[in-house]
Design a protein around this motif. Structure first.
Motif, PDB file in Angstrom:
ATOM      1  N   GLY A 160       0.881  -1.253   0.027  1.00 64.17           N
ATOM      2  CA  GLY A 160      -0.064  -0.165   0.044  1.00 64.17           C
ATOM      3  C   GLY A 160       0.784   1.378  -0.113  1.00 64.17           C
ATOM      4  N   ARG A 161       1.704   1.369   0.750  1.00 63.92           N
ATOM      5  CA  ARG A 161       2.707   2.585   0.608  1.00 63.92           C
ATOM      6  C   ARG A 161       3.655   2.565  -0.428  1.00 63.92           C
ATOM      7  N   ALA A 162       4.035   1.542  -1.098  1.00 65.26           N
ATOM      8  CA  ALA A 162       4.688   1.434  -2.557  1.00 65.26           C
ATOM      9  C   ALA A 162       3.736   2.252  -3.480  1.00 65.26           C
ATOM     10  N   ALA A 163       2.403   1.664  -3.510  1.00 67.29           N
ATOM     11  CA  ALA A 163       1.718   2.171  -4.574  1.00 67.29           C
ATOM     12  C   ALA A 163       1.379   3.639  -4.317  1.00 67.29           C
ATOM     13  N   GLU A 164       1.261   4.188  -2.916  1.00 68.56           N
ATOM     14  CA  GLU A 164       1.326   5.789  -2.766  1.00 68.56           C
ATOM     15  C   GLU A 164       2.484   6.341  -3.436  1.00 68.56           C
ATOM     16  N   LYS A 165       3.567   5.966  -3.235  1.00 71.52           N
ATOM     17  CA  LYS A 165       4.893   6.527  -3.449  1.00 71.52           C
ATOM     18  C   LYS A 165       5.014   6.381  -5.103  1.00 71.52           C
ATOM     19  N   ALA A 166       4.549   5.329  -5.674  1.00 73.23           N
ATOM     20  CA  ALA A 166       4.541   5.239  -7.125  1.00 73.23           C
ATOM     21  C   ALA A 166       3.907   6.101  -7.781  1.00 73.23           C
ATOM     22  N   VAL A 167       2.924   6.678  -7.309  1.00 77.37           N
ATOM     23  CA  VAL A 167       2.049   7.646  -8.017  1.00 77.37           C
ATOM     24  C   VAL A 167       2.823   9.027  -8.440  1.00 77.37           C
ATOM     25  N   GLU A 168       4.144   9.094  -7.547  1.00 77.57           N
ATOM     26  CA  GLU A 168       4.976  10.160  -7.675  1.00 77.57           C
ATOM     27  C   GLU A 168       5.555  10.179  -8.895  1.00 77.57           C
TER      28      GLU A 168
END
Length: 225
Positions: free
Chosen positions: A93-101
């Motif tokens: 979940g955290r990785a998906a948040e950061k992938a947006v950037e």
């Protein structure tokens, strides 16, 4: 039999790879004791690289040392599955948040193609589905550029899915009941959040996707116990 290699480190890695493969394909069963002498004889090596390889696999969570008894292949419980999925849900979940950037239009197109391919596969092609699904998840956490998340999730994906298949026959040859349409909707929700650059929603969608898969798996295991 393994050919002897000049580098001790290479030999240890090769032995670890062989034992890991034997666990993944079911030659070494969950709960089975691994005797160093027997494993060394089977692989045609001395006991020293086997001992070191077993330490490496214990650090990965594939085997466990039992005091005064020896080493055995880890057998997962339902509680272990709950903990593994919770851990994975948080990290992915955290990785998906950061992938947006960082995600590009080309990467979005590639992920959409993976989703389309998964949706087109018939149930009997579960192995191919799992292969694409793994690539889908790995692509997203690699895009995050967060080195700790990438290292940890890469290690989890090396062992986690195959250990579940090896430990629980219900997961081995067929998809879980009612997961097909649910997976499709959840994958699309993840893609929608990524495409719209909504970091919070991407993290939530990924986490819910993984936790809902855990709930379905645990329900199936209990129904078949």
């Amino acid at each position: 039999m393994l050919e002897e290699l000049p580098s001790h480190r290479q030999l240890r890695k090769l032995v670890a790879d062989q034992i890991r493969a034997a666990i993944f394909d079911g030659r070494f069963k969950p709960g089975e004791w691994l005797r160093q002498e027997r494993v060394a004889q089977e692989l045609g090596v001395s006991q020293m690289p086997v001992r070191e390889a077993l330490k490496e696999l214990a650090a990965e969570g594939l085997i466990e040392h039992v005091p005064y008894r020896g080493v055995r292949v880890v057998a997962l419980s339902v509680e272990d599955i709950e903990d593994l999925y919770e851990h994975r849900a948080f990290l992915e979940g955290r990785a998906a948040e950061k992938a947006v950037e960082y995600i590009t239009e080309g990467e979005i197109a590639d992920l959409k193609l993976m989703v389309t391919e998964m949706e087109s596969l018939p149930p009997e092609q579960i192995a191919q589905y799992r292969k694409i699904n793994r690539k889908f998840h790995e692509t997203i956490f690699l895009i995050s550029r967060r080195e700790y998340l990438i290292r940890t999730l890469t290690q989890m994906w090396e062992a986690f899915p195959t250990m579940l298949i090896g430990n629980f026959a219900v997961t081995a040859q067929r998809p879980l009941p009612q997961r097909d349409m649910q997976d499709q909707m959840e994958h699309r929700a993840i893609m929608d959040a990524l495409e719209n650059r909504n970091a919070k929603r991407a993290g939530e969608a990924m986490k819910e996707h993984i936790l809902s898969a855990a709930r379905n798996l645990i329900d199936s295991l209990k129904a078949n116990s």
